[in-house]
Design a protein around this motif. Structure first.
Motif, PDB file in Angstrom:
ATOM      1  N   PRO A 106       0.837  -1.198   0.000  1.00  0.00           N
ATOM      2  CA  PRO A 106       0.000   0.000   0.000  1.00  0.00           C
ATOM      3  C   PRO A 106       0.880   1.259   0.000  1.00  0.00           C
ATOM      4  CG  PRO A 106      -0.733  -1.549   1.674  1.00  0.00           C
ATOM      5  CD  PRO A 106       0.595  -2.038   1.161  1.00  0.00           C
ATOM      6  N   THR A 107       0.621   2.131  -0.959  1.00  0.00           N
ATOM      7  CA  THR A 107       1.339   3.402  -1.068  1.00  0.00           C
ATOM      8  C   THR A 107       0.332   4.513  -1.319  1.00  0.00           C
ATOM      9  OG1 THR A 107       1.592   3.225  -3.477  1.00  0.00           O
ATOM     10  CG2 THR A 107       3.348   2.237  -2.123  1.00  0.00           C
ATOM     11  N   GLU A 108       0.804   5.745  -1.266  1.00  0.00           N
ATOM     12  CA  GLU A 108      -0.085   6.866  -1.596  1.00  0.00           C
ATOM     13  C   GLU A 108      -0.575   6.745  -3.031  1.00  0.00           C
ATOM     14  OE1 GLU A 108       1.173  10.856  -0.695  1.00  0.00           O
ATOM     15  OE2 GLU A 108       2.162  10.192   1.151  1.00  0.00           O
ATOM     16  N   LYS A 109       0.288   6.265  -3.912  1.00  0.00           N
ATOM     17  CA  LYS A 109      -0.048   6.169  -5.333  1.00  0.00           C
ATOM     18  C   LYS A 109      -1.182   5.173  -5.601  1.00  0.00           C
ATOM     19  CE  LYS A 109       2.106   5.481  -9.815  1.00  0.00           C
ATOM     20  NZ  LYS A 109       3.317   5.153 -10.543  1.00  0.00           N
ATOM     21  N   ASN A 110      -1.215   4.066  -4.841  1.00  0.00           N
ATOM     22  CA  ASN A 110      -2.249   3.065  -5.110  1.00  0.00           C
ATOM     23  C   ASN A 110      -3.347   3.026  -4.040  1.00  0.00           C
ATOM     24  OD1 ASN A 110      -1.194   1.572  -2.958  1.00  0.00           O
ATOM     25  ND2 ASN A 110      -0.056   0.179  -4.282  1.00  0.00           N
ATOM     26  N   ALA A 111      -3.358   3.991  -3.153  1.00  0.00           N
ATOM     27  CA  ALA A 111      -4.351   4.021  -2.072  1.00  0.00           C
ATOM     28  C   ALA A 111      -5.780   3.972  -2.600  1.00  0.00           C
ATOM     29  CB  ALA A 111      -4.144   5.248  -1.193  1.00  0.00           C
ATOM     30  N   ALA A 112      -6.025   4.642  -3.706  1.00  0.00           N
ATOM     31  CA  ALA A 112      -7.372   4.669  -4.276  1.00  0.00           C
ATOM     32  C   ALA A 112      -7.815   3.277  -4.726  1.00  0.00           C
ATOM     33  CB  ALA A 112      -7.443   5.651  -5.437  1.00  0.00           C
ATOM     34  N   ILE A 113      -6.882   2.477  -5.198  1.00  0.00           N
ATOM     35  CA  ILE A 113      -7.225   1.111  -5.621  1.00  0.00           C
ATOM     36  C   ILE A 113      -7.659   0.291  -4.412  1.00  0.00           C
ATOM     37  CG2 ILE A 113      -6.339  -1.031  -6.640  1.00  0.00           C
ATOM     38  CD1 ILE A 113      -4.432   0.744  -8.325  1.00  0.00           C
ATOM     39  N   TYR A 114      -6.907   0.388  -3.309  1.00  0.00           N
ATOM     40  CA  TYR A 114      -7.288  -0.342  -2.095  1.00  0.00           C
ATOM     41  C   TYR A 114      -8.655   0.114  -1.591  1.00  0.00           C
ATOM     42  CZ  TYR A 114      -2.760  -2.597  -1.503  1.00  0.00           C
ATOM     43  OH  TYR A 114      -1.648  -3.381  -1.660  1.00  0.00           O
ATOM     44  N   LEU A 115      -8.877   1.427  -1.577  1.00  0.00           N
ATOM     45  CA  LEU A 115     -10.161   1.956  -1.095  1.00  0.00           C
ATOM     46  C   LEU A 115     -11.320   1.529  -1.988  1.00  0.00           C
ATOM     47  CD1 LEU A 115      -9.226   5.545   0.118  1.00  0.00           C
ATOM     48  CD2 LEU A 115      -9.949   3.593   1.510  1.00  0.00           C
ATOM     49  N   LYS A 116     -11.069   1.434  -3.287  1.00  0.00           N
ATOM     50  CA  LYS A 116     -12.104   1.027  -4.234  1.00  0.00           C
ATOM     51  C   LYS A 116     -12.683  -0.344  -3.877  1.00  0.00           C
ATOM     52  CE  LYS A 116     -12.545   0.103  -9.203  1.00  0.00           C
ATOM     53  NZ  LYS A 116     -11.821   0.173 -10.476  1.00  0.00           N
ATOM     54  N   TYR A 117     -11.844  -1.231  -3.359  1.00  0.00           N
ATOM     55  CA  TYR A 117     -12.286  -2.598  -3.050  1.00  0.00           C
ATOM     56  C   TYR A 117     -12.512  -2.849  -1.563  1.00  0.00           C
ATOM     57  CZ  TYR A 117     -11.289  -3.421  -7.881  1.00  0.00           C
ATOM     58  OH  TYR A 117     -11.314  -3.335  -9.252  1.00  0.00           O
ATOM     59  N   SER A 118     -12.225  -1.876  -0.725  1.00  0.00           N
ATOM     60  CA  SER A 118     -12.418  -2.044   0.712  1.00  0.00           C
ATOM     61  C   SER A 118     -13.835  -1.685   1.097  1.00  0.00           C
ATOM     62  CB  SER A 118     -11.438  -1.148   1.488  1.00  0.00           C
ATOM     63  OG  SER A 118     -10.126  -1.583   1.298  1.00  0.00           O
ATOM     64  N   THR A 119     -14.349  -2.411   2.060  1.00  0.00           N
ATOM     65  CA  THR A 119     -15.689  -2.099   2.567  1.00  0.00           C
ATOM     66  C   THR A 119     -15.615  -1.188   3.781  1.00  0.00           C
ATOM     67  OG1 THR A 119     -15.658  -4.108   3.892  1.00  0.00           O
ATOM     68  CG2 THR A 119     -16.688  -4.253   1.718  1.00  0.00           C
ATOM     69  N   THR A 120     -14.390  -0.958   4.262  1.00  0.00           N
ATOM     70  CA  THR A 120     -14.175  -0.060   5.396  1.00  0.00           C
ATOM     71  C   THR A 120     -13.021   0.876   5.058  1.00  0.00           C
ATOM     72  OG1 THR A 120     -12.556  -1.525   6.447  1.00  0.00           O
ATOM     73  CG2 THR A 120     -14.868  -1.862   7.043  1.00  0.00           C
ATOM     74  N   ILE A 121     -12.775   1.866   5.891  1.00  0.00           N
ATOM     75  CA  ILE A 121     -11.681   2.812   5.653  1.00  0.00           C
ATOM     76  C   ILE A 121     -10.314   2.117   5.704  1.00  0.00           C
ATOM     77  CG2 ILE A 121     -11.470   3.594   8.028  1.00  0.00           C
ATOM     78  CD1 ILE A 121     -11.360   6.362   5.880  1.00  0.00           C
ATOM     79  N   ASP A 122     -10.205   1.065   6.512  1.00  0.00           N
ATOM     80  CA  ASP A 122      -8.968   0.294   6.598  1.00  0.00           C
ATOM     81  C   ASP A 122      -9.093  -0.953   5.728  1.00  0.00           C
ATOM     82  OD1 ASP A 122      -7.705   1.982   8.500  1.00  0.00           O
ATOM     83  OD2 ASP A 122      -8.956   1.091  10.065  1.00  0.00           O
ATOM     84  N   PHE A 123      -8.042  -1.258   5.012  1.00  0.00           N
ATOM     85  CA  PHE A 123      -8.035  -2.432   4.148  1.00  0.00           C
ATOM     86  C   PHE A 123      -8.126  -3.713   4.977  1.00  0.00           C
ATOM     87  CE2 PHE A 123      -5.578  -5.730   1.853  1.00  0.00           C
ATOM     88  CZ  PHE A 123      -6.461  -5.912   0.812  1.00  0.00           C
ATOM     89  N   ASN A 124      -9.103  -4.544   4.676  1.00  0.00           N
ATOM     90  CA  ASN A 124      -9.285  -5.819   5.351  1.00  0.00           C
ATOM     91  C   ASN A 124      -9.650  -6.861   4.300  1.00  0.00           C
ATOM     92  OD1 ASN A 124     -10.132  -8.089   6.735  1.00  0.00           O
ATOM     93  ND2 ASN A 124     -11.235  -6.939   8.297  1.00  0.00           N
ATOM     94  N   PRO A 125      -8.691  -7.694   3.872  1.00  0.00           N
ATOM     95  CA  PRO A 125      -8.971  -8.643   2.793  1.00  0.00           C
ATOM     96  C   PRO A 125      -9.991  -9.715   3.151  1.00  0.00           C
ATOM     97  CG  PRO A 125      -6.835  -9.095   3.770  1.00  0.00           C
ATOM     98  CD  PRO A 125      -7.324  -7.811   4.369  1.00  0.00           C
ATOM     99  N   TYR A 126     -10.249  -9.936   4.441  1.00  0.00           N
ATOM    100  CA  TYR A 126     -11.256 -10.915   4.837  1.00  0.00           C
ATOM    101  C   TYR A 126     -12.660 -10.498   4.398  1.00  0.00           C
ATOM    102  CZ  TYR A 126      -7.780 -13.145   7.846  1.00  0.00           C
ATOM    103  OH  TYR A 126      -6.666 -13.792   8.319  1.00  0.00           O
ATOM    104  N   LEU A 127     -12.837  -9.227   4.123  1.00  0.00           N
ATOM    105  CA  LEU A 127     -14.155  -8.727   3.728  1.00  0.00           C
ATOM    106  C   LEU A 127     -14.348  -8.672   2.213  1.00  0.00           C
ATOM    107  CD1 LEU A 127     -14.434  -5.829   6.340  1.00  0.00           C
ATOM    108  CD2 LEU A 127     -15.314  -8.181   6.509  1.00  0.00           C
ATOM    109  N   LEU A 128     -13.340  -9.121   1.460  1.00  0.00           N
ATOM    110  CA  LEU A 128     -13.419  -9.080   0.002  1.00  0.00           C
ATOM    111  C   LEU A 128     -14.115 -10.323  -0.551  1.00  0.00           C
ATOM    112  CD1 LEU A 128      -9.777  -7.969  -0.934  1.00  0.00           C
ATOM    113  CD2 LEU A 128     -11.841  -6.549  -0.934  1.00  0.00           C
ATOM    114  N   SER A 129     -14.939 -10.110  -1.558  1.00  0.00           N
ATOM    115  CA  SER A 129     -15.469 -11.253  -2.300  1.00  0.00           C
ATOM    116  C   SER A 129     -14.349 -11.787  -3.191  1.00  0.00           C
ATOM    117  CB  SER A 129     -16.647 -10.810  -3.173  1.00  0.00           C
ATOM    118  OG  SER A 129     -16.172  -9.965  -4.217  1.00  0.00           O
ATOM    119  N   ALA A 130     -14.539 -12.961  -3.720  1.00  0.00           N
ATOM    120  CA  ALA A 130     -13.528 -13.545  -4.612  1.00  0.00           C
ATOM    121  C   ALA A 130     -13.288 -12.636  -5.822  1.00  0.00           C
ATOM    122  CB  ALA A 130     -13.965 -14.931  -5.065  1.00  0.00           C
TER     123      ALA A 130
END
Length: 145
Positions: A106-130
Motif C-alpha cells: 500500500p502506497t499513496e499512489k495506489n491508495a485509491a485502488i485499495y479503497l475502491k475494493y475495501s468495505t471499510t476505511i482500513d483495508f481488510n482482505p477478509y471482507l473481500l469477495s472472490a
C-alpha cells in the motif's frame, strides 16, 4: 508409483488472506518475499502478493499438486495465522506468468485502488469477495511505478 506432479496439466489459482503475526518485521517480510520467489520459480508457481502491517493477501497459480503442497506449507507457517481461502479455481491461462511472485505494498499512489475494493476505511482482505480480490490484485499488478 506416479510422480506427485502427474496432474501438472491442471492449472489452478488460489487466493487467500491471512493475518500477520505481530512480531513479523520488515526484514521478515523481505525474507518471505524472497523465499516465495525462489520456491515458486522452482515449483512452477506464479502469483501476486500484497501485504500491509496486518494482512497478507495472495493469489498463486500453478499446477494443482504444487498449489496443494504450497497450501500445506502456508498453513504451518508461524509468521501468519487465520488463513482463509477466498477462492480456488481452474485456469486456462496464468494472470502473472512472468512473476514467480509480484508484490504490491500500500502506497499513496495506489491508495485509491485499495479503497475502491475495501468495505471499510482500513483495508481488510477478509471482507473481500472472490471477484473483488481478483480485481484488486489485477489492478495493483497493472499499476506501474
Amino acid at each position: 508409483m506416479k510422480p506427485m506432479t502427474s496432474d501438472a496439466h491442471i492449472l489452478m489459482s488460489m487466493t487467500y488472506a491471512s493475518r500477520a503475526n505481530p512480531n513479523v518485521s520488515a526484514k521478515d517480510f523481505n525474507e518471505i518475499l524472497q523465499q516465495a520467489q525462489v520456491n515458486n520459480a522452482v515449483n512452477g508457481i506464479t502469483g501476486m502478493l500484497t501485504f500491509n502491517k496486518d494482512y497478507f493477501l495472495q493469489t498463486v497459480e500453478g499446477p494443482r499438486a504444487q498449489i496443494n503442497h504450497l497450501l500445506y506449507s502456508l498453513i504451518g507457517d508461524q509468521r501468519h495465522h487465520d488463513l482463509q481461502i477466498i477462492e480456488t479455481r481452474e485456469l486456462t491461462h496464468r494472470a502473472w506468468p512472468e512473476w514467480s511472485m509480484n508484490y504490491a505494498s500500500p502506497t499513496e499512489k495506489n491508495a485509491a485502488i485499495y479503497l475502491k475494493y475495501s468495505t471499510t476505511i482500513d483495508f481488510n482482505p477478509y471482507l473481500l469477495s472472490a471477484k473483488s480480490a481478483q480485481n484488486l490484485m489485477t489492478e495493483l499488478s497493472n499499476q506501474r511505478d
